[in-house]
Design an enzyme around this catalytic site. Structure first.
Site, PDB file in Angstrom:
ATOM      1  N   GLY A 150       0.800  -1.212   0.000  1.00 43.47           N
ATOM      2  CA  GLY A 150       0.000   0.000   0.000  1.00 43.47           C
ATOM      3  C   GLY A 150       0.835   1.264   0.000  1.00 43.47           C
ATOM      4  O   GLY A 150       0.345   2.346   0.330  1.00 43.47           O
ATOM      5  N   THR A 151       2.089   1.124  -0.410  1.00 42.39           N
ATOM      6  CA  THR A 151       3.001   2.268  -0.430  1.00 42.39           C
ATOM      7  C   THR A 151       2.466   3.388  -1.315  1.00 42.39           C
ATOM      8  O   THR A 151       2.366   4.546  -0.880  1.00 42.39           O
ATOM      9  CB  THR A 151       4.385   1.833  -0.945  1.00 42.39           C
ATOM     10  OG1 THR A 151       4.761   0.605  -0.346  1.00 42.39           O
ATOM     11  CG2 THR A 151       5.419   2.900  -0.660  1.00 42.39           C
TER      12      THR A 151
ATOM     13  N   HIS B 123      11.220   1.869   2.404  1.00 42.95           N
ATOM     14  CA  HIS B 123      10.880   0.483   2.715  1.00 42.95           C
ATOM     15  C   HIS B 123      11.784  -0.047   3.823  1.00 42.95           C
ATOM     16  O   HIS B 123      11.828  -1.258   4.059  1.00 42.95           O
ATOM     17  CB  HIS B 123      11.060  -0.406   1.483  1.00 42.95           C
ATOM     18  CG  HIS B 123       9.958  -0.301   0.468  1.00 42.95           C
ATOM     19  ND1 HIS B 123       8.630  -0.222   0.820  1.00 42.95           N
ATOM     20  CD2 HIS B 123       9.997  -0.294  -0.896  1.00 42.95           C
ATOM     21  CE1 HIS B 123       7.896  -0.155  -0.278  1.00 42.95           C
ATOM     22  NE2 HIS B 123       8.690  -0.193  -1.321  1.00 42.95           N
TER      23      HIS B 123
ATOM     24  N   SER C 162       1.596  -9.749  -4.925  1.00 40.40           N
ATOM     25  CA  SER C 162       1.883  -8.472  -5.568  1.00 40.40           C
ATOM     26  C   SER C 162       3.381  -8.328  -5.859  1.00 40.40           C
ATOM     27  O   SER C 162       3.778  -7.785  -6.897  1.00 40.40           O
ATOM     28  CB  SER C 162       1.393  -7.326  -4.680  1.00 40.40           C
ATOM     29  OG  SER C 162       1.504  -6.087  -5.336  1.00 40.40           O
TER      30      SER C 162
ATOM     31  N   MET D 231      -6.292   6.323  -9.374  1.00 37.11           N
ATOM     32  CA  MET D 231      -4.845   6.108  -9.397  1.00 37.11           C
ATOM     33  C   MET D 231      -4.424   5.235 -10.580  1.00 37.11           C
ATOM     34  O   MET D 231      -3.344   5.409 -11.139  1.00 37.11           O
ATOM     35  CB  MET D 231      -4.380   5.486  -8.089  1.00 37.11           C
ATOM     36  CG  MET D 231      -4.463   6.435  -6.903  1.00 37.11           C
ATOM     37  SD  MET D 231      -3.575   5.834  -5.448  1.00 37.11           S
ATOM     38  CE  MET D 231      -4.398   4.293  -5.138  1.00 37.11           C
TER      39      MET D 231
ATOM     40  N   GLY E  17      -5.747  -4.058  -6.457  1.00 36.66           N
ATOM     41  CA  GLY E  17      -5.927  -3.686  -5.067  1.00 36.66           C
ATOM     42  C   GLY E  17      -6.772  -4.692  -4.303  1.00 36.66           C
ATOM     43  O   GLY E  17      -7.359  -4.375  -3.263  1.00 36.66           O
TER      44      GLY E  17
END
Length: 270
Positions: free
Chosen positions: A47-48, A113, A143, A237, A269
Site C-alpha cells: 500500500g506504499t 521500505h 503483488s 490512481m 488492489g
C-alpha cells in the site's frame, strides 16, 4: 532459477535490490530530521503508492487535481535511493537522496521500505512523523511476484522460486516480513507513528484521509477531503500516470516489461 537472480546486496543483514543505493543507506542513520518531516513507510507491495498519494495530497497546497499529476516519486522521494538519473528513478548514477534532502524545503515528505531499526536515529527518537502501512502477507507476496514480472532491472523467477525467496529470512528483500512488520507494530503507540492497514483503507478511505490529516496536524474542509478522496480511489490512481507508473512513458526503462506481462503497476488492489 529460471533467470538470473536480481542484482542485490546486503546492508546490516538486510537484502536490497539495486533500486537502493549503498551510499544512501550509509547516510540514513545520521540524517538530520526536522520536526515537520513525514516518513511514509511500508513493507514492499503493502500500500506504499496509496499511502504516498494520500499523504502528499493531504499536504498539498493549491489545486489537488494538479498536484496529483506530479509524479509520485517527485512528491515523495525515496530516502534510500539516488537522485533520478537517465529516466530511471533511484537506479544508476546520481546523488544519494539524504544529501539532496538537506536543502529541500519543508515539509519534506519521504518514502522508505526500510525496517524500523534502519530509519534515521532522530525519527526513532521521536522527531518528525512516521506513517506506516501494513498489508496481509498473502497479498504482499502475490503483488511482489507480479512486480518482479514487470521490472526491467529485476529478473523474475517462477512463482515457486520467488515465493521461496520471500519466506526465507536471508533471501527476503527489504527484510523478512515476519520481522519487519512486528517491529513497526511494537512502536504503534509511539507519539510520532501512525500504523494503518491496507485493508482498512479499502473499507474506509475517507475516514483514513481524515485520520492521516489529523495525525499531521492538517485541518481540511469537507470539500478538500472529498477532493483528496476522489484522487485516491484505486480507479483514479490506475488512470493517473503519476501513480500508475506502468502507464508513464518516462518510466519505460523501469517498467518496460509491463505490457508484455499483461500487468500494470496499479493493478486491482484486491
Amino acid at each position: 532459477m529460471s533467470q538470473d537472480r536480481p542484482s542485490s546486496f546486503y546492508f546490516k543483514g538486510v537484502r536490497f535490490d539495486n533500486a537502493v543505493n549503498l551510499k544512501a543507506l550509509e547516510l540514513v542513520d545520521s540524517f538530520e530530521v526536522r520536526d515537520d518531516d513525514v516518513f511514509i513507510s511500508s513493507y514492499i507491495k503493502s500500500g506504499t503508492t496509496w499511502t504516498q498519494q494520500i499523504v502528499s495530497l493531504v499536504c498539498a497546497e493549491g489545486d489537488i487535481s494538479e498536484a496529483s499529476k506530479v509524479l509520485l516519486q517527485v512528491r515523495t522521494p525515496w530516502l534510500e535511493s539516488l537522485q533520478a538519473s537517465g529516466g530511471r528513478l533511484g537506479v544508476g548514477e546520481g546523488v544519494p537522496r539524504p544529501i539532496l534532502l538537506k536543502s529541500a524545503p519543508s515539509p519534506r515528505l519521504m518514502s522508505t521500505h526500510l525496517p524500523y531499526h534502519l530509519l534515521p536515529q532522530q525519527v526513532r527518537d521521536g522527531k518528525g512523523k512516521i506513517i506506516y502501512c501494513a498489508r496481509n502477507v498473502k497479498d504482499v507476496v502475490v503483488s511482489w511476484h507480479n512486480m518482479r514480472r514487470m521490472m526491467q532491472h529485476m529478473p523474475c523467477g517462477t512463482w515457486e522460486e520467488n515465493f521461496q525467496d520471500f519466506i526465507t529470512p536471508e533471501l527476503a528483500f527489504y527484510g523478512f516480513w515476519w520481522d519487519v512488520v512486528p517491529e513497526y507494530w511494537r512502536h504503534k503507540d509511539d507519539g510520532n507513528l501512525l500504523f494503518i492497514k491496507f485493508e482498512d483503507l479499502k473499507r474506509d478511505l475517507r475516514g483514513h484521509v481524515v485520520k492521516i490529516a489529523n495525525f499531521l496536524g492538517k485541518t481540511l474542509s469537507d470539500q478538500r477531503i472529498d477532493e483528496v478522496v476522489a484522487n485516491c480511489t484505486f480507479s483514479a490512481m490506475k488512470e493517473n500516470p503519476a501513480t500508475n507508473y506502468s502507464r508513464n512513458p518516462k518510466l519505460q526503462k523501469i517498467f518496460g516489461k509491463a505490457e508484455g506481462s499483461g500487468l500494470e503497476f496499479v493493478r486491482k488492489g484486491t
